[in-house]
Design an enzyme around this catalytic site. Sequence first.
Site, mmCIF file in Angstrom:
data_model
loop_
_atom_site.group_PDB
_atom_site.id
_atom_site.type_symbol
_atom_site.label_atom_id
_atom_site.label_comp_id
_atom_site.label_asym_id
_atom_site.label_seq_id
_atom_site.Cartn_x
_atom_site.Cartn_y
_atom_site.Cartn_z
ATOM 1 N N HIS A 245 -6.124 -0.121 10.337
ATOM 2 C CA HIS A 245 -6.120 -1.441 10.986
ATOM 3 C C HIS A 245 -4.724 -2.040 11.118
ATOM 4 O O HIS A 245 -4.583 -3.242 11.273
ATOM 5 C CB HIS A 245 -7.046 -2.403 10.211
ATOM 6 N N CYS B 80 13.034 -4.131 25.013
ATOM 7 C CA CYS B 80 12.721 -4.484 26.410
ATOM 8 C C CYS B 80 12.685 -5.978 26.668
ATOM 9 O O CYS B 80 12.491 -6.394 27.810
ATOM 10 C CB CYS B 80 11.398 -3.832 26.819
ATOM 11 N N GLY C 273 -13.786 -0.116 -2.527
ATOM 12 C CA GLY C 273 -13.407 -1.498 -2.232
ATOM 13 C C GLY C 273 -13.618 -1.964 -0.807
ATOM 14 O O GLY C 273 -12.795 -2.689 -0.273
ATOM 15 N N THR C 274 -14.745 -1.575 -0.216
ATOM 16 C CA THR C 274 -15.044 -2.097 1.127
ATOM 17 C C THR C 274 -16.499 -2.537 1.199
ATOM 18 O O THR C 274 -17.383 -1.853 0.689
ATOM 19 C CB THR C 274 -14.728 -1.073 2.241
#
Length: 235
Positions: free
Chosen positions: A108, A140, A175-176
């Site tokens: 992510h 740019c 841990g999700t």
Amino acid sequence: MSKVLILSGAGISAESGISTFREADGLWEKHRIEDVCTAGCLDTNEEGTKKFYDARRSDVEDKKPNYAHQVIAELKQKYPDDISVLTQNVDDLFEKAGMKDSEIVHLHGFLRELRCRECEEIFDVAYQSQDSFATQCPSCGAKLRPNIVFFGEAAPKYQMLTQELNSCELIVIIGTSGNVLDVTYFAQLTEHSILNNLEPSNAIDDSYFTKVYYAKATQAIAEIAEYIEDFLENE
Ligand code: NAD
């Protein structure tokens, strides 16, 4: 492609003092996702979004990896070809635990990076605020943005996740809550699976996992590492 896929989320960094996503008192209790983390928020709330990620970047500067990050970094060093480490986290705690850029995939995005909104060049700005790095792209001249995948945006690195899921034999989820990635589905794709969270989640059916640890990652990680090593040594 590796035999073991370790996939982590915000919970693995919780014991290092970084707020998780959805838990009580989590980060998002204090912020509206639509304001700072949804496709289009750079057009409707550019200053607020910039400020939010400047604060997150500065917040992780003094955070240290915990025992779970360290054990995973050591496992990756010991079994470089057999283990892949992918994370939903945007913090740099795996890097601080000694992992090289090539050893960890941030699905992510990565807080320490800015990306040009036009030419897509990526800049590592460490813990600086966006404007103190540059107000425009040094290459740019277009606008810069945090190199974070917002809700509703494409996540190009999911392609790597799909490839790893197709080849791994053991998946380790740490841990999700499973609200963003469907980890119950992932467990059904692999022969062996481990789940480690603090508590059950409404978005995960833990009956599909071979082993489940409801405990702090720093407490569960030694047994998880032993399982992974046994698995790799006895395959
Ligand atoms: P989530 O907040 O939805 O879920 C966190 C999970 O971690 C819960 O299931 C909880 O039980 C578990 N947990 C909490 N403390 C734990 C501990 N000490 N040990 C083991 N498990 C623990 O997080 P998510 O599923 O990763 O989804 C959040 C999204 O937000 C991700 O996409 C991520 O990119 C982003 N995010 C990242 C960070 C970070 O980089 N550290 C922090 C917050 C949010």
